[in-house]
Scaffold this motif. Structure first.
Motif, PDB file in Angstrom:
ATOM      1  N   LEU A  37       8.341  17.446  90.600  1.00 12.97           N
ATOM      2  CA  LEU A  37       9.728  16.443  90.384  1.00 12.97           C
ATOM      3  C   LEU A  37      10.502  16.045  90.289  1.00 12.97           C
ATOM      4  O   LEU A  37      11.907  16.015  90.125  1.00 12.97           O
ATOM      5  CB  LEU A  37       9.117  15.325  91.706  1.00 12.97           C
ATOM      6  N   THR A  38       9.753  15.976  88.736  1.00  9.83           N
ATOM      7  CA  THR A  38      11.244  16.178  87.382  1.00  9.83           C
ATOM      8  C   THR A  38      12.163  17.270  87.314  1.00  9.83           C
ATOM      9  O   THR A  38      13.114  16.358  86.475  1.00  9.83           O
ATOM     10  CB  THR A  38      10.396  15.389  85.974  1.00  9.83           C
ATOM     11  N   ILE A  39      11.422  18.017  87.349  1.00  3.31           N
ATOM     12  CA  ILE A  39      12.522  19.200  87.100  1.00  3.31           C
ATOM     13  C   ILE A  39      13.130  19.699  87.817  1.00  3.31           C
ATOM     14  O   ILE A  39      14.372  19.986  87.635  1.00  3.31           O
ATOM     15  CB  ILE A  39      11.387  20.484  86.555  1.00  3.31           C
ATOM     16  N   VAL A  40      13.515  19.077  89.910  1.00  5.49           N
ATOM     17  CA  VAL A  40      13.776  18.983  90.457  1.00  5.49           C
ATOM     18  C   VAL A  40      14.375  18.242  89.792  1.00  5.49           C
ATOM     19  O   VAL A  40      15.869  18.124  90.586  1.00  5.49           O
ATOM     20  CB  VAL A  40      13.443  18.965  91.810  1.00  5.49           C
ATOM     21  N   PHE A  41      14.854  16.851  89.923  1.00  5.83           N
ATOM     22  CA  PHE A  41      15.886  15.985  89.670  1.00  5.83           C
ATOM     23  C   PHE A  41      16.637  17.044  89.071  1.00  5.83           C
ATOM     24  O   PHE A  41      17.881  15.754  89.019  1.00  5.83           O
ATOM     25  CB  PHE A  41      14.827  15.185  89.111  1.00  5.83           C
ATOM     26  N   ILE A  42      16.071  16.877  87.136  1.00  9.22           N
ATOM     27  CA  ILE A  42      17.134  17.832  86.651  1.00  9.22           C
ATOM     28  C   ILE A  42      18.079  18.747  87.109  1.00  9.22           C
ATOM     29  O   ILE A  42      18.896  18.453  86.583  1.00  9.22           O
ATOM     30  CB  ILE A  42      16.072  18.435  85.237  1.00  9.22           C
ATOM     31  N   VAL A  43      17.203  20.057  87.598  1.00  7.83           N
ATOM     32  CA  VAL A  43      18.103  20.266  88.638  1.00  7.83           C
ATOM     33  C   VAL A  43      19.573  20.395  88.976  1.00  7.83           C
ATOM     34  O   VAL A  43      20.035  20.514  88.988  1.00  7.83           O
ATOM     35  CB  VAL A  43      17.269  21.036  88.988  1.00  7.83           C
ATOM     36  N   VAL A  44      19.021  19.141  89.993  1.00  8.72           N
ATOM     37  CA  VAL A  44      19.905  18.842  91.163  1.00  8.72           C
ATOM     38  C   VAL A  44      20.923  17.858  90.178  1.00  8.72           C
ATOM     39  O   VAL A  44      22.029  17.813  90.455  1.00  8.72           O
ATOM     40  CB  VAL A  44      19.271  17.764  92.210  1.00  8.72           C
ATOM     41  N   LEU A  45      20.088  17.033  89.175  1.00  8.46           N
ATOM     42  CA  LEU A  45      21.205  15.974  88.615  1.00  8.46           C
ATOM     43  C   LEU A  45      22.437  17.407  87.460  1.00  8.46           C
ATOM     44  O   LEU A  45      23.394  17.232  87.536  1.00  8.46           O
ATOM     45  CB  LEU A  45      20.366  15.227  87.559  1.00  8.46           C
ATOM     46  N   LEU A  46      22.380  18.498  87.204  1.00  2.00           N
ATOM     47  CA  LEU A  46      22.948  19.427  86.451  1.00  2.00           C
ATOM     48  C   LEU A  46      23.842  20.302  87.436  1.00  2.00           C
ATOM     49  O   LEU A  46      24.651  20.162  87.278  1.00  2.00           O
ATOM     50  CB  LEU A  46      21.586  20.254  85.877  1.00  2.00           C
ATOM     51  N   ALA A  47      23.085  20.322  88.523  1.00  2.00           N
ATOM     52  CA  ALA A  47      23.911  21.782  89.974  1.00  2.00           C
ATOM     53  C   ALA A  47      25.466  20.443  89.981  1.00  2.00           C
ATOM     54  O   ALA A  47      26.506  19.844  90.599  1.00  2.00           O
ATOM     55  CB  ALA A  47      23.366  21.419  90.727  1.00  2.00           C
ATOM     56  N   LEU A  48      24.513  18.800  89.949  1.00  3.66           N
ATOM     57  CA  LEU A  48      25.999  17.314  90.287  1.00  3.66           C
ATOM     58  C   LEU A  48      26.876  17.694  89.411  1.00  3.66           C
ATOM     59  O   LEU A  48      28.555  17.960  89.405  1.00  3.66           O
ATOM     60  CB  LEU A  48      25.219  16.220  90.853  1.00  3.66           C
ATOM     61  N   ILE A  49      26.616  17.670  88.866  1.00  2.87           N
ATOM     62  CA  ILE A  49      27.576  17.829  87.330  1.00  2.87           C
ATOM     63  C   ILE A  49      28.462  19.250  87.183  1.00  2.87           C
ATOM     64  O   ILE A  49      29.704  18.385  86.877  1.00  2.87           O
ATOM     65  CB  ILE A  49      26.758  17.704  86.127  1.00  2.87           C
ATOM     66  N   ALA A  50      27.898  19.926  87.265  1.00  4.22           N
ATOM     67  CA  ALA A  50      28.510  21.375  87.147  1.00  4.22           C
ATOM     68  C   ALA A  50      29.731  21.324  88.812  1.00  4.22           C
ATOM     69  O   ALA A  50      30.162  22.100  88.141  1.00  4.22           O
ATOM     70  CB  ALA A  50      27.349  22.549  87.573  1.00  4.22           C
ATOM     71  N   ALA A  51      29.271  21.329  89.901  1.00  3.48           N
ATOM     72  CA  ALA A  51      29.942  20.936  90.974  1.00  3.48           C
ATOM     73  C   ALA A  51      31.517  20.108  90.467  1.00  3.48           C
ATOM     74  O   ALA A  51      32.374  20.065  90.511  1.00  3.48           O
ATOM     75  CB  ALA A  51      29.343  20.287  92.166  1.00  3.48           C
ATOM     76  N   GLY A  52      30.676  19.340  90.236  1.00  2.00           N
ATOM     77  CA  GLY A  52      31.529  18.365  89.913  1.00  2.00           C
ATOM     78  C   GLY A  52      32.892  18.319  88.990  1.00  2.00           C
ATOM     79  O   GLY A  52      34.276  18.179  88.688  1.00  2.00           O
ATOM     80  N   SER A  53      31.770  19.143  87.605  1.00  2.00           N
ATOM     81  CA  SER A  53      33.242  19.500  87.036  1.00  2.00           C
ATOM     82  C   SER A  53      33.925  21.032  87.170  1.00  2.00           C
ATOM     83  O   SER A  53      34.840  21.338  86.543  1.00  2.00           O
ATOM     84  CB  SER A  53      32.959  19.908  85.757  1.00  2.00           C
ATOM     85  N   SER A  54      33.202  21.930  88.351  1.00  2.00           N
ATOM     86  CA  SER A  54      34.124  22.776  89.096  1.00  2.00           C
ATOM     87  C   SER A  54      35.117  22.477  89.732  1.00  2.00           C
ATOM     88  O   SER A  54      36.563  22.514  90.167  1.00  2.00           O
ATOM     89  CB  SER A  54      33.322  23.744  90.003  1.00  2.00           C
ATOM     90  N   LEU A  55      35.082  21.069  90.728  1.00  2.00           N
ATOM     91  CA  LEU A  55      35.830  20.829  91.559  1.00  2.00           C
ATOM     92  C   LEU A  55      37.858  20.136  90.544  1.00  2.00           C
ATOM     93  O   LEU A  55      37.637  19.341  90.234  1.00  2.00           O
ATOM     94  CB  LEU A  55      35.525  19.321  92.472  1.00  2.00           C
ATOM     95  N   ARG A  56      38.839  20.397  91.645  1.00  2.00           N
ATOM     96  CA  ARG A  56      39.354  19.887  91.466  1.00  2.00           C
ATOM     97  C   ARG A  56      40.898  19.720  92.449  1.00  2.00           C
ATOM     98  O   ARG A  56      40.741  20.439  93.379  1.00  2.00           O
ATOM     99  CB  ARG A  56      40.613  21.361  90.002  1.00  2.00           C
ATOM    100  N   VAL A  57      41.685  18.323  91.826  1.00  2.00           N
ATOM    101  CA  VAL A  57      42.488  18.090  93.104  1.00  2.00           C
ATOM    102  C   VAL A  57      44.096  18.917  92.213  1.00  2.00           C
ATOM    103  O   VAL A  57      44.535  17.601  91.116  1.00  2.00           O
ATOM    104  CB  VAL A  57      42.759  16.694  93.437  1.00  2.00           C
TER     105      VAL A  57
END
Length: 363
Positions: free
Chosen positions: A5-25
């Motif tokens: 569960l911890t690993i999954v949580f870390i992966v999801v968090l990293l995915a969210l951070i990557a998605a946030g850094s890749s989105l531009r308006v």
């Protein structure tokens, strides 16, 4: 299980951070330029996806970097520039430039800080135009100067930098104080000249109107009298203590008629005197003919009257006077013979004709 569960949580968090850094308006007034590993072009053409339109877009973190370019029209003040015009007048001119980016890639890639570059181009172009024009053109033909400035700047910026100069306007032209005073005197003299010309033109038109009015009034003398009364009313309305009465022209005409009448009377009198002399001469001629042809006159009653005279004048000719004319001599002889006949001899009573016998009865 907890480790999973911890690993999954870390992966999801990293995915969210990557998605946030890749989105531009990208805003509506902007365009996004995406650099992939620092490149925009691939060969001689743009890389697909290098220019992103307005809206939500994504880039690859760490691999791509996006830079936004504003495509709105930018207003930039050009600092005041001092220069000497073509006719050697020192002036100080400032302007304003309106420009916008039409090619975002060129504006980012080909020039560093395109806003500063446009400002410098504006200053140098303004100084160049000042030196090529004279003061009168700079003051009175600004539209022409603006078009020249725009063409100079647009030639430099549009092709290489992707920036279009939409408009250039000269804001103010500062002149030396001495030049301002000279121009003020010139303008004042020009205004004075125009005022005199307008006044002279008004006088000319007024004289023509007055001449036309005089022509109309001369056809009807009553119009002149009405105008005189109107003038009196206008003067009296001002509540003046002194009233000026114009001398009527009709009085002058009256005196003129009187003078003409006296002259006519004098001419008629002269003609009358001439007729009287002719009648006298004619009467004398008739008397002379009667004296030569007929018998001597026996009485003063037989003397014919002189035509044109009430009573004949019996005057003795002066001994100093010369010989009388033939006609007048006959008249004088006739009158003297009649006087001798009518005069009684001494001792005889008056009133009895000569040669009549005395009354024996004493009557």
């Amino acid at each position: 299980m907890a480790v999973t569960l911890t690993i999954v949580f870390i992966v999801v968090l990293l995915a969210l951070i990557a998605a946030g850094s890749s989105l531009r308006v990208v805003q509506q007034y902007e365009h996004g330029i995406v650099f992939r590993f620092g490149q925009v072009r691939r060969g001689d053409s743009l890389r697909p996806g290098a220019v992103r339109p307005p809206g939500l877009t994504m880039i690859i973190p760490i691999v791509e970097r996006m830079q936004k370019v504003n495509r709105q029209t930018v207003t930039m003040n050009v600092p005041a520039q001092e220069g000497i015009t073509q006719d050697n007048v020192s002036v100080r001119v400032d302007a304003v430039v309106y420009f916008r980016v039409i090619d975002p890639v060129k504006a980012i890639v080909n020039v560093q800080n395109y806003g500063y570059a446009v400002s410098q181009i504006g200053q140098t172009s303004l100084r160049s135009v000042i030196g090529q024009t004279d003061m009168q053109e700079l003051l009175g033909e600004r539209e022409k100067i603006n078009l020249r400035l725009r063409s100079i700047m647009d030639e430099i910026t549009e092709g290489p930098w992707g920036i279009r100069i939409e408009r250039v306007e000269i804001k103010d032209v500062s002149l030396p104080e001495g030049m301002k005073r000279s121009m003020a005197r010139q303008a004042e003299a020009e205004r004075e000249r125009r005022a005199r010309i307008i006044a002279a033109d008004g006088e000319f038109q007024a004289s023509k109107r007055l001449a036309a009015a005089a022509e109309i009034m001369s056809q009807d003398p009553a119009a002149l009298q009405l105008r005189l009364l109107q003038t009196v009313v206008d003067v009296s309305a001002e509540k003046n203590s002194t009233l000026i009465m114009p001398f009527p022209v009709e009085l002058l005409r009256f005196f003129d008629r009187m003078t003409g009448g006296s002259g006519a009377a004098a001419r008629s009198g002269g003609e009358g005197k001439t007729d009287l002399g002719e009648r006298l001469a004619k009467a004398e001629e008739e008397l002379a003919k009667a004296a030569e042809s007929g018998p001597a006159l026996q009485s003063t009653k037989d003397v014919p009257p002189v035509i044109g005279l009430d009573q004949p004048s019996h005057k003795t000719a002066s001994p100093l006077a010369g010989p009388a004319p033939e006609g007048r001599q006959g008249i004088a002889d006739a009158r003297s013979s009649s006087d001798e006949t009518a005069a009684p001899p001494s001792g005889e009573p008056a009133g009895r004709p000569a040669g009549e016998p005395e009354d024996p009865g004493g009557r």
